[in-house]
Design a protein around this motif. Structure first.
Motif, PDB file in Angstrom:
ATOM      1  N   THR A   1       0.833  -1.205   0.000  1.00  0.00           N
ATOM      2  CA  THR A   1       0.000   0.000   0.000  1.00  0.00           C
ATOM      3  C   THR A   1       0.868   1.256   0.000  1.00  0.00           C
ATOM      4  N   GLN A   2       2.166   1.083   0.214  1.00  0.00           N
ATOM      5  CA  GLN A   2       3.083   2.224   0.331  1.00  0.00           C
ATOM      6  C   GLN A   2       4.131   2.225  -0.773  1.00  0.00           C
ATOM      7  N   GLY A   3       3.765   1.880  -1.993  1.00  0.00           N
ATOM      8  CA  GLY A   3       4.725   1.924  -3.079  1.00  0.00           C
ATOM      9  C   GLY A   3       4.675   0.678  -3.931  1.00  0.00           C
ATOM     10  N   PRO A   4       5.805   0.362  -4.553  1.00  0.00           N
ATOM     11  CA  PRO A   4       5.843  -0.789  -5.462  1.00  0.00           C
ATOM     12  C   PRO A   4       5.730  -2.117  -4.703  1.00  0.00           C
ATOM     13  N   PRO A   5       5.469  -3.200  -5.436  1.00  0.00           N
ATOM     14  CA  PRO A   5       5.411  -4.519  -4.781  1.00  0.00           C
ATOM     15  C   PRO A   5       6.729  -4.813  -4.057  1.00  0.00           C
ATOM     16  N   ARG A   6       6.629  -5.619  -3.016  1.00  0.00           N
ATOM     17  CA  ARG A   6       7.806  -5.982  -2.216  1.00  0.00           C
ATOM     18  C   ARG A   6       8.137  -7.452  -2.425  1.00  0.00           C
ATOM     19  N   LYS A   7       9.429  -7.720  -2.430  1.00  0.00           N
ATOM     20  CA  LYS A   7       9.915  -9.089  -2.550  1.00  0.00           C
ATOM     21  C   LYS A   7      10.136  -9.633  -1.136  1.00  0.00           C
ATOM     22  N   TYR A   8       9.295 -10.571  -0.735  1.00  0.00           N
ATOM     23  CA  TYR A   8       9.410 -11.189   0.590  1.00  0.00           C
ATOM     24  C   TYR A   8      10.221 -12.482   0.482  1.00  0.00           C
ATOM     25  N   TYR A   9      11.269 -12.555   1.289  1.00  0.00           N
ATOM     26  CA  TYR A   9      12.133 -13.734   1.310  1.00  0.00           C
ATOM     27  C   TYR A   9      11.678 -14.679   2.399  1.00  0.00           C
ATOM     28  N   ARG A  10      11.911 -15.970   2.162  1.00  0.00           N
ATOM     29  CA  ARG A  10      11.603 -16.991   3.167  1.00  0.00           C
ATOM     30  C   ARG A  10      12.666 -18.088   3.077  1.00  0.00           C
ATOM     31  N   LEU A  11      12.812 -18.806   4.169  1.00  0.00           N
ATOM     32  CA  LEU A  11      13.723 -19.952   4.183  1.00  0.00           C
ATOM     33  C   LEU A  11      13.103 -21.112   3.411  1.00  0.00           C
ATOM     34  N   THR A  12      13.920 -21.816   2.665  1.00  0.00           N
ATOM     35  CA  THR A  12      13.486 -23.065   2.038  1.00  0.00           C
ATOM     36  C   THR A  12      13.754 -24.196   3.031  1.00  0.00           C
ATOM     37  N   PRO A  13      13.258 -25.402   2.769  1.00  0.00           N
ATOM     38  CA  PRO A  13      13.612 -26.527   3.641  1.00  0.00           C
ATOM     39  C   PRO A  13      15.139 -26.718   3.744  1.00  0.00           C
ATOM     40  N   LEU A  14      15.846 -26.525   2.635  1.00  0.00           N
ATOM     41  CA  LEU A  14      17.310 -26.615   2.669  1.00  0.00           C
ATOM     42  C   LEU A  14      17.884 -25.507   3.542  1.00  0.00           C
ATOM     43  N   GLY A  15      17.284 -24.318   3.475  1.00  0.00           N
ATOM     44  CA  GLY A  15      17.720 -23.208   4.320  1.00  0.00           C
ATOM     45  C   GLY A  15      17.508 -23.495   5.792  1.00  0.00           C
ATOM     46  N   GLU A  16      16.388 -24.125   6.125  1.00  0.00           N
ATOM     47  CA  GLU A  16      16.117 -24.515   7.521  1.00  0.00           C
ATOM     48  C   GLU A  16      17.181 -25.487   8.021  1.00  0.00           C
ATOM     49  N   GLU A  17      17.493 -26.464   7.190  1.00  0.00           N
ATOM     50  CA  GLU A  17      18.498 -27.462   7.555  1.00  0.00           C
ATOM     51  C   GLU A  17      19.874 -26.808   7.723  1.00  0.00           C
ATOM     52  N   PHE A  18      20.220 -25.925   6.789  1.00  0.00           N
ATOM     53  CA  PHE A  18      21.499 -25.223   6.862  1.00  0.00           C
ATOM     54  C   PHE A  18      21.571 -24.370   8.120  1.00  0.00           C
ATOM     55  N   LEU A  19      20.475 -23.681   8.448  1.00  0.00           N
ATOM     56  CA  LEU A  19      20.451 -22.851   9.654  1.00  0.00           C
ATOM     57  C   LEU A  19      20.607 -23.690  10.907  1.00  0.00           C
ATOM     58  N   ASP A  20      20.017 -24.873  10.947  1.00  0.00           N
ATOM     59  CA  ASP A  20      20.221 -25.768  12.089  1.00  0.00           C
ATOM     60  C   ASP A  20      21.701 -26.102  12.259  1.00  0.00           C
ATOM     61  N   ASP A  21      22.369 -26.426  11.139  1.00  0.00           N
ATOM     62  CA  ASP A  21      23.799 -26.742  11.187  1.00  0.00           C
ATOM     63  C   ASP A  21      24.615 -25.528  11.614  1.00  0.00           C
ATOM     64  N   LEU A  22      24.251 -24.360  11.080  1.00  0.00           N
ATOM     65  CA  LEU A  22      24.959 -23.131  11.418  1.00  0.00           C
ATOM     66  C   LEU A  22      24.769 -22.783  12.890  1.00  0.00           C
ATOM     67  N   SER A  23      23.567 -23.019  13.405  1.00  0.00           N
ATOM     68  CA  SER A  23      23.291 -22.758  14.823  1.00  0.00           C
ATOM     69  C   SER A  23      24.154 -23.638  15.721  1.00  0.00           C
ATOM     70  N   LEU A  24      24.292 -24.891  15.345  1.00  0.00           N
ATOM     71  CA  LEU A  24      25.149 -25.800  16.100  1.00  0.00           C
ATOM     72  C   LEU A  24      26.601 -25.327  16.053  1.00  0.00           C
ATOM     73  N   ALA A  25      27.063 -24.920  14.884  1.00  0.00           N
ATOM     74  CA  ALA A  25      28.439 -24.414  14.755  1.00  0.00           C
ATOM     75  C   ALA A  25      28.637 -23.170  15.617  1.00  0.00           C
ATOM     76  N   TRP A  26      27.632 -22.285  15.638  1.00  0.00           N
ATOM     77  CA  TRP A  26      27.714 -21.082  16.465  1.00  0.00           C
ATOM     78  C   TRP A  26      27.799 -21.451  17.948  1.00  0.00           C
ATOM     79  N   GLN A  27      26.971 -22.382  18.390  1.00  0.00           N
ATOM     80  CA  GLN A  27      26.988 -22.791  19.795  1.00  0.00           C
ATOM     81  C   GLN A  27      28.353 -23.362  20.178  1.00  0.00           C
ATOM     82  N   GLU A  28      28.933 -24.164  19.295  1.00  0.00           N
ATOM     83  CA  GLU A  28      30.256 -24.731  19.566  1.00  0.00           C
ATOM     84  C   GLU A  28      31.302 -23.630  19.664  1.00  0.00           C
ATOM     85  N   MET A  29      31.236 -22.660  18.747  1.00  0.00           N
ATOM     86  CA  MET A  29      32.213 -21.576  18.750  1.00  0.00           C
ATOM     87  C   MET A  29      32.042 -20.685  19.983  1.00  0.00           C
ATOM     88  N   ALA A  30      30.802 -20.378  20.323  1.00  0.00           N
ATOM     89  CA  ALA A  30      30.534 -19.542  21.497  1.00  0.00           C
ATOM     90  C   ALA A  30      31.037 -20.224  22.765  1.00  0.00           C
TER      91      ALA A  30
END
Length: 111
Positions: free
Chosen positions: A72-101
């Motif tokens: 309603t405030q200008g041109p159409p917007r491109k909304y991004y979302r995680l794919t199933p592969l993105g969800e899986e990758f984020l789980d792995d990345l979260s584990l790596a972050w926890q190990e590093m922290a």
């Protein structure tokens, strides 16, 4: 020394940006300007020139998809979302972050 510290902080933010974007998108779909605002609110300084290439790469890697929505405030917007592969990758990345922290916390305790 302040310049060196600023450079290190900047490099750390850049290294964490992908992880933070994926975390934001796990919470809900978002368009780029909204992501920038949410990242700034979390004190992750980011500009469009940094975010757009990252979003393009994540989409190309199959971690994100997007859809167009009218605004309603200008041109159409491109909304991004995680794919199933993105969800899986984020789980792995979260584990790596926890190990590093944990490793950094151990080293900090020894000082």
């Amino acid at each position: 020394m302040a310049t060196t510290l600023d450079n290190i902080r900047s490099q750390m933010r850049k290294g964490m940006l992908e992880f933070c974007v994926l975390l934001l998108l796990r919470q809900r779909d978002a368009y780029a300007s909204e992501m920038i605002e949410r990242l700034k609110a979390a004190r992750m300084i980011v500009v469009e020139g940094t975010l757009y290439p990252l979003l393009t790469r994540l989409k190309k890697d199959g971690l994100l998809s997007y859809r167009w929505e009218e605004s309603t405030q200008g041109p159409p917007r491109k909304y991004y979302r995680l794919t199933p592969l993105g969800e899986e990758f984020l789980d792995d990345l979260s584990l790596a972050w926890q190990e590093m922290a944990t490793s950094v916390s151990i080293l900090l305790e020894k000082n």
